[in-house]
Structures are given as structure tokens and as C-alpha cells.
Design a protein around this motif. Sequence first.
Motif, short mmCIF file in Angstrom:
data_model
loop_
_atom_site.label_atom_id
_atom_site.label_comp_id
_atom_site.label_asym_id
_atom_site.label_seq_id
_atom_site.Cartn_x
_atom_site.Cartn_y
_atom_site.Cartn_z
N LYS A 189 9.28 -18.18 -3.64
CA LYS A 189 10.17 -17.08 -4.00
C LYS A 189 9.46 -16.05 -4.88
CE LYS A 189 14.02 -18.34 -1.96
NZ LYS A 189 14.55 -17.58 -0.82
N PHE A 190 8.43 -16.49 -5.58
CA PHE A 190 7.65 -15.55 -6.38
C PHE A 190 6.60 -14.85 -5.54
CE2 PHE A 190 3.53 -15.02 -8.61
CZ PHE A 190 3.86 -13.87 -9.33
N PHE A 191 5.78 -15.61 -4.80
CA PHE A 191 4.64 -14.95 -4.16
C PHE A 191 5.04 -14.06 -3.00
CE2 PHE A 191 4.16 -19.18 -1.85
CZ PHE A 191 4.26 -18.72 -0.55
N GLU A 192 6.16 -14.33 -2.34
CA GLU A 192 6.60 -13.44 -1.27
C GLU A 192 7.05 -12.08 -1.84
OE1 GLU A 192 7.95 -16.48 2.28
OE2 GLU A 192 9.51 -15.68 0.97
N ALA A 193 7.61 -12.08 -3.05
CA ALA A 193 7.99 -10.83 -3.70
C ALA A 193 6.78 -10.14 -4.31
CB ALA A 193 9.05 -11.08 -4.76
N ALA A 194 5.92 -10.90 -4.96
CA ALA A 194 4.74 -10.31 -5.58
C ALA A 194 3.86 -9.62 -4.55
CB ALA A 194 3.94 -11.39 -6.31
N ALA A 195 3.77 -10.19 -3.36
CA ALA A 195 2.90 -9.65 -2.32
C ALA A 195 3.30 -8.25 -1.88
CB ALA A 195 2.86 -10.59 -1.12
N VAL A 196 4.58 -7.89 -2.05
CA VAL A 196 5.04 -6.55 -1.66
C VAL A 196 5.27 -5.66 -2.87
CG1 VAL A 196 6.04 -7.34 0.51
CG2 VAL A 196 7.47 -7.31 -1.55
N GLY A 197 4.80 -6.07 -4.05
CA GLY A 197 4.89 -5.23 -5.24
C GLY A 197 6.27 -5.18 -5.85
N THR A 198 6.98 -6.31 -5.87
CA THR A 198 8.31 -6.38 -6.48
C THR A 198 8.29 -7.37 -7.64
OG1 THR A 198 9.48 -5.76 -4.46
CG2 THR A 198 10.72 -7.05 -6.08
N TRP A 199 8.86 -6.95 -8.77
CA TRP A 199 8.92 -7.76 -9.99
C TRP A 199 9.91 -8.91 -9.80
CZ3 TRP A 199 6.12 -8.12 -14.26
CH2 TRP A 199 6.66 -8.68 -15.41
N THR A 200 9.58 -10.08 -10.34
CA THR A 200 10.44 -11.26 -10.21
C THR A 200 10.86 -11.80 -11.56
OG1 THR A 200 9.54 -11.99 -8.07
CG2 THR A 200 10.50 -13.69 -9.47
N VAL A 201 12.14 -12.15 -11.66
CA VAL A 201 12.67 -12.93 -12.78
C VAL A 201 13.08 -14.27 -12.20
CG1 VAL A 201 14.38 -13.11 -14.60
CG2 VAL A 201 13.50 -10.86 -13.94
N ALA A 232 1.68 -0.91 -13.40
CA ALA A 232 0.67 -1.65 -14.15
C ALA A 232 0.92 -3.14 -14.13
CB ALA A 232 0.63 -1.14 -15.59
N ARG A 233 2.18 -3.54 -13.97
CA ARG A 233 2.50 -4.97 -13.93
C ARG A 233 2.42 -5.53 -12.50
NH1 ARG A 233 6.02 -6.50 -18.20
NH2 ARG A 233 5.45 -5.31 -20.06
N VAL A 234 3.09 -4.84 -11.55
CA VAL A 234 3.25 -5.45 -10.23
C VAL A 234 2.01 -5.33 -9.35
CG1 VAL A 234 5.75 -5.14 -10.29
CG2 VAL A 234 4.32 -3.42 -9.16
N ALA A 235 1.21 -4.29 -9.54
CA ALA A 235 0.03 -4.14 -8.69
C ALA A 235 -0.97 -5.28 -8.89
CB ALA A 235 -0.63 -2.78 -8.92
N ASP A 237 0.82 -1.21 0.00
CA ASP A 237 0.00 0.00 0.00
C ASP A 237 0.86 1.26 0.00
OD1 ASP A 237 -2.25 -1.56 -0.01
OD2 ASP A 237 -2.72 -1.30 2.12
N ALA A 238 1.99 1.23 0.73
CA ALA A 238 2.88 2.39 0.77
C ALA A 238 3.50 2.64 -0.60
CB ALA A 238 3.98 2.17 1.81
N LYS A 239 3.86 1.59 -1.31
CA LYS A 239 4.45 1.75 -2.64
C LYS A 239 3.41 2.28 -3.63
CE LYS A 239 7.43 -1.62 -3.86
NZ LYS A 239 8.03 -2.98 -3.96
N VAL A 240 2.20 1.76 -3.53
CA VAL A 240 1.13 2.22 -4.41
C VAL A 240 0.82 3.69 -4.14
CG1 VAL A 240 -1.32 1.97 -4.96
CG2 VAL A 240 0.12 -0.07 -4.73
N ALA A 241 0.73 4.07 -2.86
CA ALA A 241 0.41 5.45 -2.50
C ALA A 241 1.47 6.42 -2.99
CB ALA A 241 0.26 5.56 -0.98
N ALA A 242 2.72 5.95 -3.03
CA ALA A 242 3.81 6.81 -3.51
C ALA A 242 3.99 6.75 -5.01
CB ALA A 242 5.11 6.40 -2.81
N GLY A 243 3.11 6.03 -5.69
CA GLY A 243 3.23 5.90 -7.14
C GLY A 243 4.48 5.16 -7.55
#
Length: 396
Positions: free
Chosen positions: A307-319, A363-366, A203-209
Motif C-alpha cells: 500500500k506504500f510502494f504502489e503510491a510512492a511509485a506514482v508520487g503520492t504521499w502516504t499516511v 521535495a518529499r515525494v520525488a 514523470d508527468a507530475k514532476v514535469a508539471a511541478g
Amino acid sequence: MFTDLPDVPRDVSDLWDSSMADRVGTMLDGQHRVAFVYRTPDTSTFRYRVANTVDALNHVPGARLRAGWFCDDELRALARLVPQLDAIVVARYPYNAALRELIQKAQAHDVPLIFDCDDLVFDVGFAELVMSSLGKDQEVNAEWDVWFAYMGRLNASLAACRGAMTTNSLLASRLSAYVEDGTAIVPNVMNRTQQDYSRELLDAKVAAGFRREGPVTIGYFSGTPSHVRDFAVASTSLARLLDEDDDVSVRIVGYLDDLGALEPHRERVEFQKFMHYVELQRSIAEVEVNIAPLSHTAFNICKSDLKFFEAAAVGTWTVASHTPSLDEAIEDGVTGRLAKAHEWDAALREGVELARDRQAYAARVAPAAEKAHARWAWDSVAEPLTRALEPYLRAR
């Protein structure tokens, strides 16, 4: 790097901070009761396969099933409760005298045992592969002693069980050969505290754009000292990326110190020590790109999607490398990026360029984050776990 994120909660208590008396009371309060046994509380298998699942069962409203977890020095006390149990889940517990006594008591009272395992470590036929995958020195006889003994003892525990549970279809197919009742898939999920804080970070990352400062940071969250070979899958591509782009840095969290091809860029690598799993969510949230490289072995392709869902949950892109679980979890190019061995250069560059475009990144990570919070929510494990245990619940 993303900044101005909410602090780690000060009052975090682990799910295993409880007395045996409290755990027994909660378990016996249910119409149906299941005991989970594991060697000792830790932050890996125990957290995902025992603590998180037990906590979910005990907090889902209206559930008839209650559970408790028990470790080494509690097994003999647990044996006295066996007549009141519906089932016992043996979670990656190597066979020993205390477990043998518990098994005998369970058999005497017709209480079924179910084996739970999240790695390909229950068949000594794979011992050499496991040692190789973990980078163990096969010239050291003690390593052979350790791994053959450990996997052989797990196999002995498995032999006492009627059914099994695991994280994905590959492991399920392996385990099914050993149990008469077949194997159920029960996924790994976040726990309540982990998910709540991940939502705050998101939410903090989204609020800060998705405002960020400084170099784009690529994070590798190793977890254990055994990931040198996995990191090598991506280290050469990382090194080339740092050769070409002065505005990229790397964060490594955990035990990894062998940088391989990345060694010439050590001054651009930030090392953070192994940390509490809730604190880890903040570290993952701070980086723009999370990487999950895996060497292609039968051991690694059985790995789960955490390793994917823990990063996705905080709005971080995964490779991430391709595995059946990650292939199923990630919509390639939409919620994350899947990379074959020869695709890491391009995938890393794409991730860096995506991070530099705040609108495109959001648009991708949210949407990926919302998917993570729904699919891997703390309470989402209750239904598949209850379904897996249902055949063993007795009429009371």
C-alpha cells in the motif's frame, strides 16, 4: 487533485493471459524449472505471489531458472511434467484431490514442494482472529465452517512442503515452525506493466511541478469488502478534518461503503468501483494523500508494504498505520508518515498542508518515488526468489 496525467495504456494485457502450452514451453526452456500452483488467477495474492514472480524469473536476462504457473484444472496435466521439475511452489493452495495427486507424484520423483503464503491463514488457531479482523459475523455458523475449513486445508498443504516463502519476518517466524528447511522472505513487487505506467504518471507530475487543482483529496484504496474495521482507524480523524477544512475531499476505491464517522460528509466522498490494477495506479496518482490505516491485530501486523510502494511509485504521499513491514519501508516524515491510533489527526493535517506547498511536496515525494522504483522494481524479486529456491535446484 493532480490532473492532466497520461491515460491508462489501451493494450494492457494481464500476466495471466496465456495458454498452458505457452507457459509450459517457457518453463521447460530453462536449465532449472519451477512450477507455481494457485487456485485461480485473481488480482490480489495471485498477482503478487505468482504472476509477478513468475514473470520476473522469465524476463531477467541470463537467468538459469524459468517458471510457470498453473491453476485448478491444470494440476493433473502438470503432474505429468513433475519428473522435469526442480521444485513446486504451493501458493496459498488449499488441499484437495488434485493437489494430493500432484504431491504424491512429486514425492515419488523427489521433487520438493515449497509453501508460499502472504497472510496468517495457515493455522486454525488464528481462525477466530482472522474472522474478527475481517469483520465476519461470528454468530453465523457458516462463517466458522468456511474459515476453519479453508485454514485447515491450507495447513494440510503446508504439511506436505519442505520449505516456505513469505513476505516478512513475522510470517516467516510462524511458518518456520511447520517446515524442516525454514522460511525465506520474498517481497512483493510491482510488475513490468504496473511499473512502466507508474513511471509515466510520476514523470508527468514532476514535469508539471506537481501542479494541482481543486480540494486536496485523500484516497483510501480498500481492495476488498473486509476493510471496514481498518478504515475506522482513520475515519474519525478524517471526519474532524472535513469539519475543520472545507477544501478537503475523500476518494474511496473498492468495495467500502460503510463510512462510519465520515457518514455526515458523504457528499464530499467520491466512490470509485474496484478497477484493474494498472488503472488503479492512475487513481492513486491523482490524489495528494494516500492512507493505509490498519486495526492493530496479529493478522494485520503481518501485512506487507504494498500500500506504500504502489503510491510512492506514482508520487503520492502516504499516511499509514504502524506495522513491521510499513515501519521498515517508510522513513517517517521523510518518505511518508507513520501514525499511531492517536496520531491520525495530526498526520492527516500534515499531509494536507504538505500538498498545498508544491515545492515541499515535490521535495518529499520525488525521492520516495525513486526509492520505490528501485527497491520494489519488477526485476528486484528475481534475486531473493532465486536464492530461496537455490537449495532445491538439481544438477542437470
